[in-house]
Design a protein around this motif. Sequence first.
Motif, PDB file in Angstrom:
ATOM      1  N   GLU A  37      30.766  19.870  36.340  1.00 24.71           N
ATOM      2  CA  GLU A  37      30.368  18.592  35.630  1.00 24.71           C
ATOM      3  C   GLU A  37      30.968  17.312  36.074  1.00 24.71           C
ATOM      4  OE1 GLU A  37      27.960  19.102  31.642  1.00 24.71           O
ATOM      5  OE2 GLU A  37      29.951  19.486  31.352  1.00 24.71           O
ATOM      6  N   THR A  38      30.427  16.213  35.971  1.00 27.64           N
ATOM      7  CA  THR A  38      30.895  14.934  35.768  1.00 27.64           C
ATOM      8  C   THR A  38      30.593  14.363  34.214  1.00 27.64           C
ATOM      9  OG1 THR A  38      30.863  14.376  38.180  1.00 27.64           O
ATOM     10  CG2 THR A  38      30.944  12.539  36.516  1.00 27.64           C
ATOM     11  N   GLU A  70      30.811  10.873  43.399  1.00 30.63           N
ATOM     12  CA  GLU A  70      29.637  11.777  43.364  1.00 30.63           C
ATOM     13  C   GLU A  70      30.077  12.976  44.583  1.00 30.63           C
ATOM     14  OE1 GLU A  70      25.424   9.979  42.835  1.00 30.63           O
ATOM     15  OE2 GLU A  70      26.610   8.829  43.956  1.00 30.63           O
ATOM     16  N   ASN A 104      32.572  15.626  43.310  1.00 34.30           N
ATOM     17  CA  ASN A 104      32.180  16.395  42.415  1.00 34.30           C
ATOM     18  C   ASN A 104      31.010  17.459  43.182  1.00 34.30           C
ATOM     19  OD1 ASN A 104      29.248  16.837  40.305  1.00 34.30           O
ATOM     20  ND2 ASN A 104      31.447  17.226  39.540  1.00 34.30           N
ATOM     21  N   LYS A 105      30.519  17.040  43.983  1.00 30.12           N
ATOM     22  CA  LYS A 105      29.635  18.004  44.818  1.00 30.12           C
ATOM     23  C   LYS A 105      30.309  18.690  45.731  1.00 30.12           C
ATOM     24  CE  LYS A 105      25.492  14.833  45.199  1.00 30.12           C
ATOM     25  NZ  LYS A 105      25.062  13.855  45.991  1.00 30.12           N
ATOM     26  N   THR A 136      34.941  19.664  42.585  1.00 27.98           N
ATOM     27  CA  THR A 136      35.959  19.390  41.638  1.00 27.98           C
ATOM     28  C   THR A 136      35.091  18.788  40.465  1.00 27.98           C
ATOM     29  OG1 THR A 136      37.328  18.727  43.202  1.00 27.98           O
ATOM     30  CG2 THR A 136      37.961  17.833  41.081  1.00 27.98           C
ATOM     31  N   THR A 137      35.439  19.208  39.257  1.00 28.46           N
ATOM     32  CA  THR A 137      35.089  18.613  37.982  1.00 28.46           C
ATOM     33  C   THR A 137      35.701  17.477  37.605  1.00 28.46           C
ATOM     34  OG1 THR A 137      34.687  20.980  37.332  1.00 28.46           O
ATOM     35  CG2 THR A 137      34.728  19.368  35.430  1.00 28.46           C
ATOM     36  N   VAL A 138      35.010  16.364  37.012  1.00 31.54           N
ATOM     37  CA  VAL A 138      35.323  15.067  36.849  1.00 31.54           C
ATOM     38  C   VAL A 138      35.358  14.564  35.586  1.00 31.54           C
ATOM     39  CG1 VAL A 138      35.290  12.796  37.497  1.00 31.54           C
ATOM     40  CG2 VAL A 138      34.930  14.647  39.171  1.00 31.54           C
TER      41      VAL A 138
END
Length: 234
Positions: free
Chosen positions: A30-31, A178, A181-182, A185-187
């Motif tokens: 998720e972000t 964006e 995250n894609k 990596t979770t942010v």
Amino acid sequence: MALLEVDSIDVSYGNVQVLWDVSLSVDRGETVALLGANGAGKTTTLKSICGDLTPTAGEVRYKDENIGGMPFEEVVEKGIAHVPEGREIFTESSIRENLELGAYVDRSGMEDQLAEVYKIFPRLEERADQRAETLSGGEQQMLAIGRGLMSDPDLLLLDEASLGLAPVLVDDVFEAIERINKQGTTVLLVEQDIYNALRVADRGYVIQTGEMTLSGTAEELAADERVKESYLGA
């Protein structure tokens, strides 16, 4: 099971309490945006996750392990990277040297990780041998984020990534978030720029004067009249 769970933490600076019963969760992939005005407790929450502050009550669990009060270096080794407000880059060192400092936990894969950072921020590769002080404000923010990525974190904590940047550079930074995250990596994103934060986030929380007041999907928060009136200028 959430990747990160902040469970009912209280946090104080000396005798002054600044967070009361704060809870949030972040699932893998998720972000999540943590939103609020200046001084609301956003940065304190991040510092409590990354080991800069120790909660006086409650727990911070990462991968179901209580990391509350764990030293910063050990938190990084667990897979969490913190990009603080204000960038805190080494201006007299080169861009590459700044990035290499982010790989201090494990330097064995440094060149591979450096290549990944350059894919996200090509301008850093173009200027790798320049001193960091020669970069624009937006480029320095990219460098700070890139340095955080050099530890190959599972969870990236970003504190006010767009603060003080020109609008066109703000767009660049959020586009980079964006992409990060894609790529897996979770942010957890702390922001005063509510509009852009909700544009890139899956979910969000609103904190006011040290207490959580709202939570929901990005769409729900963007449509909430309280958020519109307080933060979006409606």
